[in-house]
Design a protein around this motif. Structure first.
Motif, PDB file in Angstrom:
ATOM      1  N   GLY A   1       3.361   8.169  -7.228  1.00 14.98           N
ATOM      2  CA  GLY A   1       2.670   7.042  -7.293  1.00 14.98           C
ATOM      3  C   GLY A   1       3.116   6.565  -8.988  1.00 14.98           C
ATOM      4  O   GLY A   1       3.326   5.541  -9.168  1.00 14.98           O
TER       5      GLY A   1
ATOM      6  N   THR B   1      -6.024   8.284  -0.921  1.00 12.41           N
ATOM      7  CA  THR B   1      -6.343   8.769  -2.238  1.00 12.41           C
ATOM      8  C   THR B   1      -7.492   9.917  -2.115  1.00 12.41           C
ATOM      9  O   THR B   1      -7.900  10.220  -3.211  1.00 12.41           O
TER      10      THR B   1
ATOM     11  N   TRP C   1      -3.083   1.625  -4.264  1.00 14.55           N
ATOM     12  CA  TRP C   1      -3.074   3.092  -3.800  1.00 14.55           C
ATOM     13  C   TRP C   1      -3.847   3.277  -2.443  1.00 14.55           C
ATOM     14  O   TRP C   1      -4.990   3.066  -2.516  1.00 14.55           O
TER      15      TRP C   1
ATOM     16  N   LEU D   1      -4.260   8.011 -11.244  1.00 14.09           N
ATOM     17  CA  LEU D   1      -3.591   6.899 -10.704  1.00 14.09           C
ATOM     18  C   LEU D   1      -4.324   5.532 -11.330  1.00 14.09           C
ATOM     19  O   LEU D   1      -4.391   4.452 -10.780  1.00 14.09           O
TER      20      LEU D   1
ATOM     21  N   THR E   1      -3.854  -3.041 -10.492  1.00 16.35           N
ATOM     22  CA  THR E   1      -3.432  -2.202  -9.217  1.00 16.35           C
ATOM     23  C   THR E   1      -4.792  -2.164  -8.446  1.00 16.35           C
ATOM     24  O   THR E   1      -5.931  -2.791  -8.858  1.00 16.35           O
TER      25      THR E   1
ATOM     26  N   VAL F   1      -0.540   8.000  -0.732  1.00 18.65           N
ATOM     27  CA  VAL F   1      -0.288   8.973  -2.226  1.00 18.65           C
ATOM     28  C   VAL F   1      -0.636  10.538  -1.489  1.00 18.65           C
ATOM     29  O   VAL F   1       0.156  11.480  -1.570  1.00 18.65           O
TER      30      VAL F   1
ATOM     31  N   TYR G   1      -6.776  12.001  -7.313  1.00 16.12           N
ATOM     32  CA  TYR G   1      -5.817  10.994  -7.224  1.00 16.12           C
ATOM     33  C   TYR G   1      -6.429   9.594  -7.890  1.00 16.12           C
ATOM     34  O   TYR G   1      -5.622   8.837  -8.534  1.00 16.12           O
TER      35      TYR G   1
ATOM     36  N   SER H   1       0.922  -1.335   0.082  1.00 14.10           N
ATOM     37  CA  SER H   1       0.070  -0.096   0.036  1.00 14.10           C
ATOM     38  C   SER H   1       0.690   1.231  -0.157  1.00 14.10           C
ATOM     39  O   SER H   1       1.503   1.471   0.875  1.00 14.10           O
TER      40      SER H   1
ATOM     41  N   TYR I   1       4.743   2.765  -9.666  1.00  9.41           N
ATOM     42  CA  TYR I   1       3.901   2.149 -10.685  1.00  9.41           C
ATOM     43  C   TYR I   1       5.032   1.412 -11.723  1.00  9.41           C
ATOM     44  O   TYR I   1       5.030   0.203 -12.030  1.00  9.41           O
TER      45      TYR I   1
ATOM     46  N   ASN J   1      -6.982   0.378  -5.697  1.00  9.89           N
ATOM     47  CA  ASN J   1      -7.054   1.665  -5.282  1.00  9.89           C
ATOM     48  C   ASN J   1      -8.315   1.630  -3.956  1.00  9.89           C
ATOM     49  O   ASN J   1      -9.548   1.246  -4.238  1.00  9.89           O
TER      50      ASN J   1
END
Length: 364
Positions: A226, A260, A257, A276, A281, A202, A272, A199, A230, A283
Motif C-alpha cells: 500500500g 482493509t 484502499w 494507511l 485517498t 490490501v 490497515y 481500488s 501510494y 478507505n
C-alpha cells in the motif's frame, strides 16, 4: 472526536464496503453518514450474495421482477439497483456539495466477464444507462483485458471504479487506461471530467503469505504494498501528463484502499485503516471494521512523500522467498475467481427463491 471524523478531516474519505436492504430500512446507513463521516459506498457480488440469502428482505422485489419476465443476471441487477438507488439518494447531497468528488456508490459488472474486454464494456454502458444515477461508479476489474474496457468506458463518459488491483504496477496500468480515455476525449472535443477511483486490495497479501515468512514480517506485506502504491500515486498526480489533463478540467483518479479488514484474528482489527491513513485517498471498509475504528481507532502519522519503509520491507519479503510480481498476478486471478463463485452462488440463490416464491404466489 471520533477517529472516523479525525480521519475525514485529515483528508481521507471513508466509504462503507457493504449494502443490505435491512441497513437501508433501519436507517443504519443514514446513521453512518451523519455520525461516522461515511461519504460513499461500495458493493460486490459477495456482498449481495450474503445480503439476499439472509432472510426475506428481497423476496418481494425478486417476485416482482420475476412477474415481469426477468431472470438471472437481469433480475439481479434490477434488485441491486433498487438498493443502490436508495443509497445514492442518501449520498447525493455530499456528491453535490463536493461537486462530484465524493458521495459515490458502486456496482460491479458480472465477474464472469473479468477477462473479456468488449462484453464488459457493453454491460458497463448498459448498467450506466439503466441506473441513470449521477453518483454511480461501475466497477471493472483491472485485469489485462479489463484495461481496454476501462479506457473505452472512460472515453464513453462512464464513471469507473477499477477494482481487483494488487500492486503499484497493476495500479499504474489501470491509471494509464484511465488517462488514455481522458486524452481521447480531449482529442474528440469532449469534456475530460469523467471521475474514477482505483481500488488497491490490501489484506489479501498477508493472508496469502501467512505461515510462509518469518514472524517479524507477519501482517506487514499488505501495508508495504500500500505504501509503495501510494508513493506511485503521488508521483503520478504530480506528473506533467496528469497536470496537463487537470488544467483541461479533468479529475485525478483517486486511490482507494480496499480489503482493509484484518484477516488475522491476532492482529488489531483496525490495523490497515490506521497504517494507511493518507490524504487524498479513500478507505472503503466493511461494517465491522468501520464500527471498530469509530470505537477505538487512532489516527497517528499520515503517509507522506518524505518517509518510506516499504522498500526495505518488500526487500525482506523477497529475501524470504516471496515473488511479489507473481503473487500480485495470482491474487488478482484468485480475486476474480472468488467473485465468480459468489456470482454463481448468488444467481443460484435468486433462482431458488424465485421458483419458491412463484409456487407460493401463483399468477391468477
Amino acid at each position: 472526536m471520533l477517529a472516523t471524523q479525525t480521519l475525514h478531516e485529515a483528508g481521507q474519505r471513508l466509504w462503507l464496503d457493504n449494502i443490505t436492504r435491512q441497513m437501508l430500512d433501519e436507517g443504519r446507513l443514514e446513521h453512518y453518514i451523519r455520525d461516522l463521516s461515511v461519504t460513499g459506498l461500495t458493493s460486490n457480488p459477495t456482498i449481495f450474495d450474503q445480503a439476499i440469502r439472509r432472510g426475506d428482505a428481497y423476496d418481494a422485489s425478486i417476485l416482482a421482477e420475476r412477474s415481469r419476465g426477468r431472470l438471472g443476471e437481469e433480475l439481479f441487477f434490477r434488485v441491486a439497483l433498487e438498493d443502490l438507488s436508495r443509497a445514492a439518494a442518501l449520498f447525493l447531497p455530499i456528491h453535490q456539495r463536493t461537486r462530484g468528488l465524493d458521495g459515490w456508490v458502486s456496482l460491479e459488472v458480472s465477474p464472469l466477464l473479468a477477462f473479456q474486454s468488449m462484453p464488459t464494456l457493453d454491460q458497463v454502458i448498459s448498467l450506466h444507462e439503466q441506473a441513470g444515477l449521477p453518483n454511480l461508479f461501475i466497477k471493472i476489474p483491472g485485469t489485462r483485458p479489463g484495461l481496454r474496457a476501462i479506457e473505452e468506458a472512460i472515453f464513453a463518459g462512464v464513471p469507473i471504479n477499477v477494482t481487483l488491483l494488487f500492486s503499484s504496477e497493476q495500479y499504474l496500468a489501470a491509471a494509464d487506461a484511465y488517462l488514455k480515455g481522458l486524452e481521447r476525449r480531449l482529442e474528440a472535443g469532449l469534456s475530460p471530467e469523467v471521475p474514477s477511483v482505483a481500488s488497491l486490495f490490501v489484506s489479501r497479501w498477508d493472508k496469502a503469505v501467512e505461515g510462509q515468512v518469518p514472524e517479524s514480517l507477519r501482517n506487514r506485506l499488505g501495508i508495504a504494498v500500500g505504501e509503495r502504491t501510494y508513493r506511485t500515486y503521488r508521483e503520478l498526480c504530480e506528473s506533467a501528463r496528469v497536470c496537463r489533463l487537470v488544467s483541461e478540467g479533468a479529475r485525478i483518479q483517486r486511490l482507494l484502499w480496499a480489503s482493509t479488514s484484518s484477516k488475522d484474528p491476532t492482529a488489531p482489527d483496525t490495523l490497515y485503516v490506521e497504517a494507511l491513513a493518507a490524504p487524498d485517498t479513500i478507505n472503503t471498509m466493511p461494517e465491522k471494521t468501520l464500527l471498530a475504528f469509530a470505537d477505538h481507532g487512532r489516527v497517528g502519522s499520515l503517509l507522506t512523500n518524505e518517509e518510506w519503509e516499504s522498500d526495505e520491507v518488500l526487500e525482506e519479503f523477497k529475501l524470504a522467498g516471496v515473488e511479489l510480481d507473481g503473487l500480485a498476478e495470482q491474487l488478482q486471478r484468485e480475486g476474480a475467481d472468488s467473485f465468480s463463485k459468489s456470482w454463481h452462488d448468488l444467481l443460484a440463490c435468486i433462482d431458488a427463491k424465485s421458483e419458491a416464491l412463484k409456487e407460493d404466489h401463483p399468477v391468477p
